[in-house]
Motif scaffolding. Structure first.
Motif, short mmCIF file in Angstrom:
data_model
loop_
_atom_site.label_atom_id
_atom_site.label_comp_id
_atom_site.label_asym_id
_atom_site.label_seq_id
_atom_site.Cartn_x
_atom_site.Cartn_y
_atom_site.Cartn_z
N THR A 1 -23.61 -26.78 14.86
CA THR A 1 -22.39 -26.31 15.48
C THR A 1 -22.64 -25.73 16.88
N PRO A 2 -21.68 -25.90 17.77
CA PRO A 2 -21.76 -25.08 18.98
C PRO A 2 -21.42 -23.65 18.54
N PRO A 3 -22.08 -22.63 19.09
CA PRO A 3 -21.79 -21.26 18.64
C PRO A 3 -20.31 -20.92 18.77
N ILE A 4 -19.76 -20.37 17.72
CA ILE A 4 -18.34 -20.03 17.67
C ILE A 4 -17.99 -18.95 18.68
N ASP A 5 -18.96 -18.06 18.99
CA ASP A 5 -18.67 -16.98 19.93
C ASP A 5 -18.74 -17.41 21.39
N GLY A 6 -19.06 -18.69 21.65
CA GLY A 6 -19.11 -19.20 23.01
C GLY A 6 -20.40 -18.91 23.75
N ALA A 7 -21.28 -18.13 23.15
CA ALA A 7 -22.57 -17.83 23.78
C ALA A 7 -23.52 -19.02 23.60
N GLU A 8 -24.65 -18.98 24.29
CA GLU A 8 -25.64 -20.04 24.20
C GLU A 8 -26.29 -20.04 22.81
N ALA A 9 -26.53 -21.24 22.28
CA ALA A 9 -27.26 -21.35 21.02
C ALA A 9 -28.73 -21.06 21.27
N THR A 10 -29.32 -20.28 20.38
CA THR A 10 -30.75 -19.99 20.44
C THR A 10 -31.34 -20.20 19.06
N CYS A 11 -32.64 -20.48 19.02
CA CYS A 11 -33.29 -20.67 17.72
C CYS A 11 -33.78 -19.33 17.20
N GLY A 12 -33.94 -19.24 15.88
CA GLY A 12 -34.39 -18.01 15.25
C GLY A 12 -35.91 -17.92 15.27
N ASN A 13 -36.44 -16.87 15.85
CA ASN A 13 -37.89 -16.67 15.88
C ASN A 13 -38.37 -16.32 14.47
N GLY A 14 -39.30 -17.09 13.95
CA GLY A 14 -39.81 -16.88 12.61
C GLY A 14 -39.04 -17.63 11.54
N MET A 15 -37.99 -18.32 11.92
CA MET A 15 -37.16 -19.07 10.97
C MET A 15 -37.67 -20.51 10.85
N THR A 16 -37.70 -21.03 9.64
CA THR A 16 -38.03 -22.43 9.41
C THR A 16 -37.02 -22.98 8.42
N ILE A 17 -36.53 -24.19 8.69
CA ILE A 17 -35.64 -24.88 7.77
C ILE A 17 -36.46 -25.99 7.12
N GLY A 18 -36.57 -25.95 5.80
CA GLY A 18 -37.37 -26.93 5.07
C GLY A 18 -36.51 -27.98 4.40
N PHE A 19 -36.95 -29.24 4.53
CA PHE A 19 -36.27 -30.36 3.89
C PHE A 19 -37.22 -30.96 2.86
N ALA A 20 -36.77 -31.10 1.61
CA ALA A 20 -37.59 -31.65 0.53
C ALA A 20 -37.75 -33.15 0.72
N MET A 21 -38.98 -33.61 0.56
CA MET A 21 -39.31 -35.03 0.69
C MET A 21 -39.84 -35.56 -0.63
N GLU A 22 -39.61 -36.84 -0.87
CA GLU A 22 -40.05 -37.47 -2.11
C GLU A 22 -41.53 -37.85 -2.09
N SER A 23 -42.11 -37.99 -0.90
CA SER A 23 -43.50 -38.44 -0.78
C SER A 23 -44.04 -38.08 0.60
N PRO A 24 -45.37 -38.13 0.75
CA PRO A 24 -45.94 -37.97 2.09
C PRO A 24 -45.46 -39.06 3.06
N ASP A 25 -45.30 -40.29 2.56
CA ASP A 25 -44.80 -41.37 3.44
C ASP A 25 -43.40 -41.05 3.96
N GLN A 26 -42.55 -40.48 3.12
CA GLN A 26 -41.21 -40.13 3.56
C GLN A 26 -41.27 -39.00 4.60
N ALA A 27 -42.16 -38.03 4.39
CA ALA A 27 -42.33 -36.95 5.37
C ALA A 27 -42.81 -37.52 6.71
#
Length: 126
Positions: A51-77
């Motif tokens: 999303t573009p930030p709802i407050d109209g400010a610049e989007a920034t990434c979270g320091n120390g945050m990681t989003i993990g996606f589950a994979m079925e295999s190393p090949d898929q990763a």
């Protein structure tokens, strides 16, 4: 426990290209765009949004945050990682591979999306 994950973006077209490639590389679909212009990905019973930030400010990434996606295999990763690089992501941390942990080995691949959000493809090894 979790219902969804959402990240901010300063360039929705760039983010759509990046995340469409990521999700299509693991059998997902391109984003649905909701009435507010947010990107919505539904895959494997999970919801991920951009999303573009709802407050109209610049989007920034979270320091120390990681989003993990589950994979079925190393090949898929690996396919996920490659797709992300080809769509403007940046490889970070160690190269994709097995990380040995007490009681569990994991296959991990890390990227930053074009807005700097830290993403991880994770496959739990047998």
């Amino acid at each position: 426990m979790y219902s969804h994950m959402m990240v901010g973006s300063n360039d929705m077209d760039r983010s759509k290209k990046f995340y469409d490639n990521l999700f299509k590389s693991v059998g997902g679909r391109e984003a649905m765009v909701d009435p507010k212009g947010r990107l919505v990905y539904v895959h494997n019973d999970g919801i991920f949004m951009v999303t573009p930030p709802i407050d109209g400010a610049e989007a920034t990434c979270g320091n120390g945050m990681t989003i993990g996606f589950a994979m079925e295999s190393p090949d898929q990763a690996d396919a996920w990682h490659k797709a992300g690089l080809e769509a403007g992501g940046t490889a970070i941390e160690d190269p994709p591979g097995v990380r040995e942990n007490p009681g569990m080995n994991l296959y991990l691949a890390y990227l930053r999306d074009p807005d700097g959000n830290k993403l991880c493809a994770l496959h739990r090894m047998d």
